[in-house]
Design an enzyme around this catalytic site. Structure first.
Site, PDB file in Angstrom:
ATOM      1  N   LYS A   1      -1.173 -11.836   1.850  1.00 26.68           N
ATOM      2  CA  LYS A   1       0.279 -12.005   1.704  1.00 26.68           C
ATOM      3  C   LYS A   1       1.012 -11.651   2.992  1.00 26.68           C
ATOM      4  O   LYS A   1       2.068 -12.195   3.253  1.00 26.68           O
ATOM      5  CB  LYS A   1       0.823 -11.227   0.504  1.00 26.68           C
ATOM      6  CG  LYS A   1       0.626  -9.742   0.565  1.00 26.68           C
ATOM      7  CD  LYS A   1       1.316  -9.080  -0.614  1.00 26.68           C
ATOM      8  CE  LYS A   1       1.047  -7.593  -0.621  1.00 26.68           C
ATOM      9  NZ  LYS A   1      -0.298  -7.254  -1.135  1.00 26.68           N
TER      10      LYS A   1
ATOM     11  N   LYS B   1      -0.610   0.138   9.897  1.00 24.06           N
ATOM     12  CA  LYS B   1       0.695  -0.039   9.252  1.00 24.06           C
ATOM     13  C   LYS B   1       1.787   0.698  10.017  1.00 24.06           C
ATOM     14  O   LYS B   1       2.906   0.204  10.136  1.00 24.06           O
ATOM     15  CB  LYS B   1       0.651   0.452   7.794  1.00 24.06           C
ATOM     16  CG  LYS B   1      -0.128  -0.473   6.868  1.00 24.06           C
ATOM     17  CD  LYS B   1       0.144  -0.152   5.409  1.00 24.06           C
ATOM     18  CE  LYS B   1      -0.678  -1.050   4.497  1.00 24.06           C
ATOM     19  NZ  LYS B   1      -0.496  -0.724   3.075  1.00 24.06           N
TER      20      LYS B   1
ATOM     21  N   LYS C   1      -8.467 -14.029   6.506  1.00 25.20           N
ATOM     22  CA  LYS C   1      -8.496 -14.033   5.045  1.00 25.20           C
ATOM     23  C   LYS C   1      -7.119 -14.421   4.498  1.00 25.20           C
ATOM     24  O   LYS C   1      -6.094 -14.207   5.157  1.00 25.20           O
ATOM     25  CB  LYS C   1      -8.970 -12.688   4.501  1.00 25.20           C
ATOM     26  CG  LYS C   1      -8.001 -11.547   4.661  1.00 25.20           C
ATOM     27  CD  LYS C   1      -8.399 -10.353   3.787  1.00 25.20           C
ATOM     28  CE  LYS C   1      -7.179  -9.469   3.581  1.00 25.20           C
ATOM     29  NZ  LYS C   1      -7.209  -8.607   2.437  1.00 25.20           N
TER      30      LYS C   1
END
Ligand code: ATP
Ligand code: LTN
Length: 338
Positions: free
Chosen positions: A202, A116, A199
């Site tokens: 979002k 991140k 996968k």
């Protein structure tokens, strides 16, 4: 009775407006099932959400929407404790103490942080994001949870939680149950409809690859009909060579309870198009009552807020006991003495 059941805690961030099908089949559905067999605590982790920038109004809405969807999916406030993390101040308080037993190097090794942080850049990365896993440890340890149902990507955070619990217990005396992970089964993993090698997510899926529960089912029907499959024609479960078709069969099976083998038989000799269209209908039938239940909760935000306040009260009854014990063990003076 309830006290003898193993205790479970899990959390979900209120970041996207709607949950997607992967969130539901991979996590929320298991949360609902665990209410029957475990002493369950579920948290909408808004303190975690602000480790990346959030619009205040959108955050408030997302938290209510997350609560409404969890309730609409079947969480029952009479059988689980559902609460919003920021309404239980003990989470932030315990996180501080745990920050002070976490090594800087140890925290620096967390792969989710590294990923991140790489996306946000050095200036955009907050100290909150760095200490995110320590807050997650506090979430878990406050409730003396035995098990933490999470996806595979969270395994490292659970390991850190165990290390911190053992370190604290060893240094100050036993305050925490050392939790185990409860990694949800592979079968529950849902893939992107446009790119079945990744996968459904979002942040990574394209708009056509992701099915949002709160979307108009007609929109989702179109996405199922447009799902990427392969150039063969046989409807068979084989994730290696037929990831797209297999993903559709997994979803169909999960929504209806019909086994994948039985579905293969049912679709023998039929074309991919009929599987896609039928799955769209199956999804629409499943999602309509779900959306109606969610809407009922959203239509009465005062009642929703009351329900969450009661959840927070139940959570605090446990969390406060753990925090008091921790404060005493680290050597803080008793508060409120006169
Ligand atoms: P992001 O893209 O920001 O990582 P996400 O869409 O992967 O988000 P999370 O908020 O990380 O979703 O996940 C919430 C829960 O849903 C987690 O328990 C996670 O394991 C589960 N989950 C998310 N996507 C899937 C998926 N495609 N299949 C199964 N479970 C999933
Ligand atoms: N980091 C988790 C969300 C989360 C969580 C928790 C999960 C926050 N606190 C405590 C389990 C237990 C995620 O991204 N899925």
């Amino acid at each position: 009775m309830a006290a003898e059941r193993p205790r479970v805690l899990s959390g979900i961030q209120p970041t996207a407006g709607s949950f997607h099908l992967g969130n539901y089949l991979g996590a929320v559905r298991q949360w609902v099932a665990l209410q029957e067999t475990h002493d369950t605590f579920y948290s909408i982790v808004d303190l975690h959400a602000i480790t990346v920038p959030q619009d205040p109004r959108a955050l408030r809405e997302s938290s209510r929407l997350a609560a409404a969807q969890l309730l609409g999916a079947g969480l029952d406030p009479a059988r689980c404790t559902l609460f919003v993390q920021s309404q239980v101040p003990e989470h932030a308080q315990l996180a501080w103490v745990l920050n002070c037993v976490t090594g800087f190097g140890e925290a620096s090794r967390m792969t989710q942080f590294k990923d991140k942080a790489a996306k946000q850049g050095a200036e955009g990365t907050t100290v909150g994001l760095f200490t995110y896993p320590v807050l997650q440890a506090a979430d878990i340890l406050l409730y003396q949870a035995d098990l933490v149902p999470v996806g595979e990507d969270q395994r490292q955070h659970i390991e850190l939680t165990r290390d911190l619990a053992e370190r604290f217990n060893g240094r100050f005396g036993r305050a925490f149950t050392v939790p185990g992970p409860y990694i949800l089964k592979e079968g529950a993993k849902i893939y992107d409809l446009q790119d079945p090698s990744i996968k459904m997510s979002k942040s990574a899926s394209s708009p056509k690859g992701i099915v949002w529960l709160m979307d108009d089912p007609k929109t989702s029907g179109k996405k199922f009909r447009g799902a990427v499959t392969d150039t063969d024609t046989v409807i068979r479960y084989d994730p290696e060579t037929k990831p797209g078709v297999s993903n559709l069969l997994t979803i169909y099976s999960a929504l209806t309870g019909i086994g994948v083998g039985e579905l293969e038989e049912k679709f023998t000799g039929r074309l991919y198009g009929s599987l896609k269209t039928e799955l769209g209908d199956v999804f629409a039938d499943w999602v309509a009552p779900f959306r109606a239940r969610v809407q009922e909760y959203l239509d009465d935000p005062a009642e929703l807020d009351r329900l969450l306040a009661r959840g927070a009260e139940k959570a605090r009854a446990i969390a406060a006991g753990t925090l008091a014990d921790v404060y005493e063990k680290v050597g803080f003076l008793p508060a409120g003495a006169h």
